[in-house]
Scaffold this motif. Structure first.
Motif, short mmCIF file in Angstrom:
data_model
loop_
_atom_site.label_atom_id
_atom_site.label_comp_id
_atom_site.label_asym_id
_atom_site.label_seq_id
_atom_site.Cartn_x
_atom_site.Cartn_y
_atom_site.Cartn_z
N ASP A 79 78.90 -0.54 -77.22
CA ASP A 79 78.20 -1.46 -76.32
C ASP A 79 76.81 -0.94 -75.98
N LEU A 80 76.71 0.34 -75.69
CA LEU A 80 75.41 0.92 -75.34
C LEU A 80 74.45 0.84 -76.52
N ASP A 81 74.97 1.00 -77.73
CA ASP A 81 74.14 0.83 -78.93
C ASP A 81 73.66 -0.62 -79.04
N ALA A 82 74.52 -1.54 -78.65
CA ALA A 82 74.14 -2.96 -78.69
C ALA A 82 72.99 -3.24 -77.72
N TYR A 83 73.05 -2.64 -76.54
CA TYR A 83 71.94 -2.80 -75.60
C TYR A 83 70.65 -2.19 -76.17
N ARG A 84 70.77 -1.08 -76.87
CA ARG A 84 69.60 -0.48 -77.51
C ARG A 84 69.00 -1.44 -78.54
N LEU A 85 69.87 -2.12 -79.27
CA LEU A 85 69.38 -3.08 -80.26
C LEU A 85 68.67 -4.25 -79.58
N VAL A 86 69.16 -4.65 -78.41
CA VAL A 86 68.49 -5.71 -77.66
C VAL A 86 67.08 -5.27 -77.27
N CYS A 87 66.97 -4.05 -76.76
CA CYS A 87 65.65 -3.50 -76.42
C CYS A 87 64.75 -3.44 -77.65
N THR A 88 65.31 -2.94 -78.74
CA THR A 88 64.56 -2.81 -79.99
C THR A 88 64.02 -4.15 -80.45
N ALA A 89 64.89 -5.15 -80.44
CA ALA A 89 64.48 -6.48 -80.91
C ALA A 89 63.42 -7.08 -80.01
N TYR A 90 63.59 -6.91 -78.70
CA TYR A 90 62.60 -7.46 -77.76
C TYR A 90 61.24 -6.80 -77.97
N ILE A 91 61.23 -5.47 -78.04
CA ILE A 91 59.98 -4.75 -78.23
C ILE A 91 59.32 -5.14 -79.56
N GLY A 92 60.14 -5.31 -80.57
CA GLY A 92 59.63 -5.66 -81.89
C GLY A 92 58.96 -7.01 -81.95
N GLN A 93 59.25 -7.88 -80.98
CA GLN A 93 58.67 -9.23 -80.96
C GLN A 93 57.46 -9.36 -80.05
N ILE A 94 57.09 -8.25 -79.37
CA ILE A 94 55.89 -8.31 -78.53
C ILE A 94 54.66 -8.42 -79.43
N ASN A 95 53.77 -9.31 -79.07
CA ASN A 95 52.56 -9.55 -79.87
C ASN A 95 51.40 -8.75 -79.28
N TYR A 96 50.97 -7.73 -80.00
CA TYR A 96 49.91 -6.85 -79.52
C TYR A 96 48.56 -7.24 -80.10
N VAL A 97 47.51 -6.92 -79.36
CA VAL A 97 46.14 -7.04 -79.87
C VAL A 97 45.42 -5.73 -79.54
N ASP A 98 45.71 -4.71 -80.30
CA ASP A 98 45.15 -3.39 -80.03
C ASP A 98 45.23 -2.55 -81.31
N ALA A 99 44.66 -1.37 -81.25
CA ALA A 99 44.69 -0.46 -82.39
C ALA A 99 46.12 -0.04 -82.68
N GLU A 100 46.40 0.21 -83.94
CA GLU A 100 47.76 0.54 -84.36
C GLU A 100 48.33 1.75 -83.62
N LYS A 101 47.50 2.76 -83.40
CA LYS A 101 47.97 3.96 -82.72
C LYS A 101 48.41 3.65 -81.30
N ALA A 102 47.62 2.86 -80.59
CA ALA A 102 47.96 2.48 -79.21
C ALA A 102 49.24 1.66 -79.18
N VAL A 103 49.40 0.78 -80.15
CA VAL A 103 50.61 -0.06 -80.22
C VAL A 103 51.83 0.81 -80.48
N SER A 104 51.70 1.78 -81.37
CA SER A 104 52.82 2.67 -81.68
C SER A 104 53.25 3.46 -80.45
N PHE A 105 52.27 3.98 -79.70
CA PHE A 105 52.57 4.71 -78.48
C PHE A 105 53.27 3.81 -77.47
N ASP A 106 52.77 2.59 -77.33
CA ASP A 106 53.33 1.65 -76.35
C ASP A 106 54.77 1.29 -76.70
N LYS A 107 55.01 0.99 -77.96
CA LYS A 107 56.37 0.65 -78.39
C LYS A 107 57.31 1.84 -78.17
N ALA A 108 56.84 3.01 -78.52
CA ALA A 108 57.67 4.21 -78.37
C ALA A 108 58.01 4.46 -76.90
#
Length: 217
Positions: A79-108
Motif C-alpha cells: 500500500d505504501l508503495d502504491a502511495y509512492r506511485l501516486v506521488c510519482t505520477a502526480y509529480i511527473g505530470q507537473i508542467n514546468y517552465v524552467d531550466a532542466e537542472k532546476a526542474v530535476s531538483f524540484d521533482k526530487a
C-alpha cells in the motif's frame, strides 16, 4: 497481478510519467511551474497528512493511540508503495517552465518529501503493532514536515478541493473499514450533502486506477 502492479498499469494507461529521485538530492530553489495536474491524486496524499494530524492530536494518550492504530496496521508495504506511485505520477505530470537542472531538483525535492513521509508511516505502523509508543511523536513530526511541505507547494484551490473530498470520503465510509464501496457512495448521494459531480467523477477515476481501497488511509 498484485495491487501495486494493477495500479502501475492504471497510471501508465492514464499517461502518467515516471519519476525516479536521484541519489544525490539537493534543492537550490523551487522551479517555475506553468500548470499542475488535476487535484484527484492529491486526495489519497492528503489522507496521509490527515492521518499524521490525528496521530499528533492523540499525543501520548494510550486510548487515543489505540483508536488510531487500525488505520496504520491495515497499511501494507505494498500500500505504501502504491502511495509512492501516486506521488510519482502526480509529480511527473507537473508542467514546468524552467531550466532542466532546476526542474530535476524540484521533482526530487517533492518526491523525497513524499517518500520520507511514507517511510515514517511505516515506522509508526511497526511501532504500534509492537505496542510501542516511544518514537511515534518524532515520526509524526517527520510526516507533518514532509507531507506538509509537499502540500504547501501546491495551488491552494487544489489543496482545498483535495482536503474537502478526503473529509467527505471519511464520512462516506460508514462502516469505518478504511474503504469506500459503491454502496456507501450511493447511500451518501441520497443524503443532504452529496458529492458534487466533479467529486464523484474524481472518485470514479481514482477507483479506476486501483485506488479504491487507499482513498482514506
Amino acid at each position: 497481478a498484485t495491487r501495486r502492479d494493477l495500479l502501475l498499469q492504471g497510471l501508465q494507461l492514464a499517461g502518467c510519467a515516471t519519476l525516479v529521485a536521484p541519489a544525490a538530492f539537493a534543492q537550490e530553489r523551487a522551479a517555475k511551474v506553468e500548470g499542475y495536474p488535476p487535484f484527484g491524486s492529491l486526495v489519497p496524499i492528503y489522507g496521509i497528512f490527515n492521518l499524521a494530524r490525528v496521530t499528533a492530536d492523540a499525543g501520548t494518550d494510550s486510548t487515543k493511540l489505540l483508536a488510531v492504530r487500525p488505520r496504520y496496521t491495515r497499511l501494507t508495504d505494498q500500500d505504501l508503495d502504491a502511495y509512492r506511485l501516486v506521488c510519482t505520477a502526480y509529480i511527473g505530470q507537473i508542467n514546468y517552465v524552467d531550466a532542466e537542472k532546476a526542474v530535476s531538483f524540484d521533482k526530487a525535492a517533492r518526491f523525497k518529501a513524499c517518500d520520507e513521509a511514507l517511510k515514517a508511516v511505516g515506522v509508526i505502523r511497526d511501532l504500534l503493532n509492537k505496542g510501542v509508543q516511544e518514537g511515534v511523536p518524532e515520526q509524526v513530526q517527520t510526516i507533518g514536515k514532509n507531507m506538509g511541505g509537499f502540500l504547501q507547494l501546491l495551488p491552494k484551490p487544489d489543496y482545498e478541493k483535495a482536503k474537502a473530498l478526503s473529509e467527505k470520503l471519511r464520512a462516506v465510509d460508514t462502516d469505518k473499514d478504511g474503504k469506500v464501496s459503491d454502496e456507501e457512495v450511493q447511500f451518501f448521494q441520497s443524503g443532504a450533502k452529496p458529492l458534487s459531480s466533479e467529486e464523484l467523477e474524481t472518485v470514479k477515476a481514482l477507483q479506476f486506477v486501483g485506488l479504491k481501497d487507499l482513498l482514506i488511509p
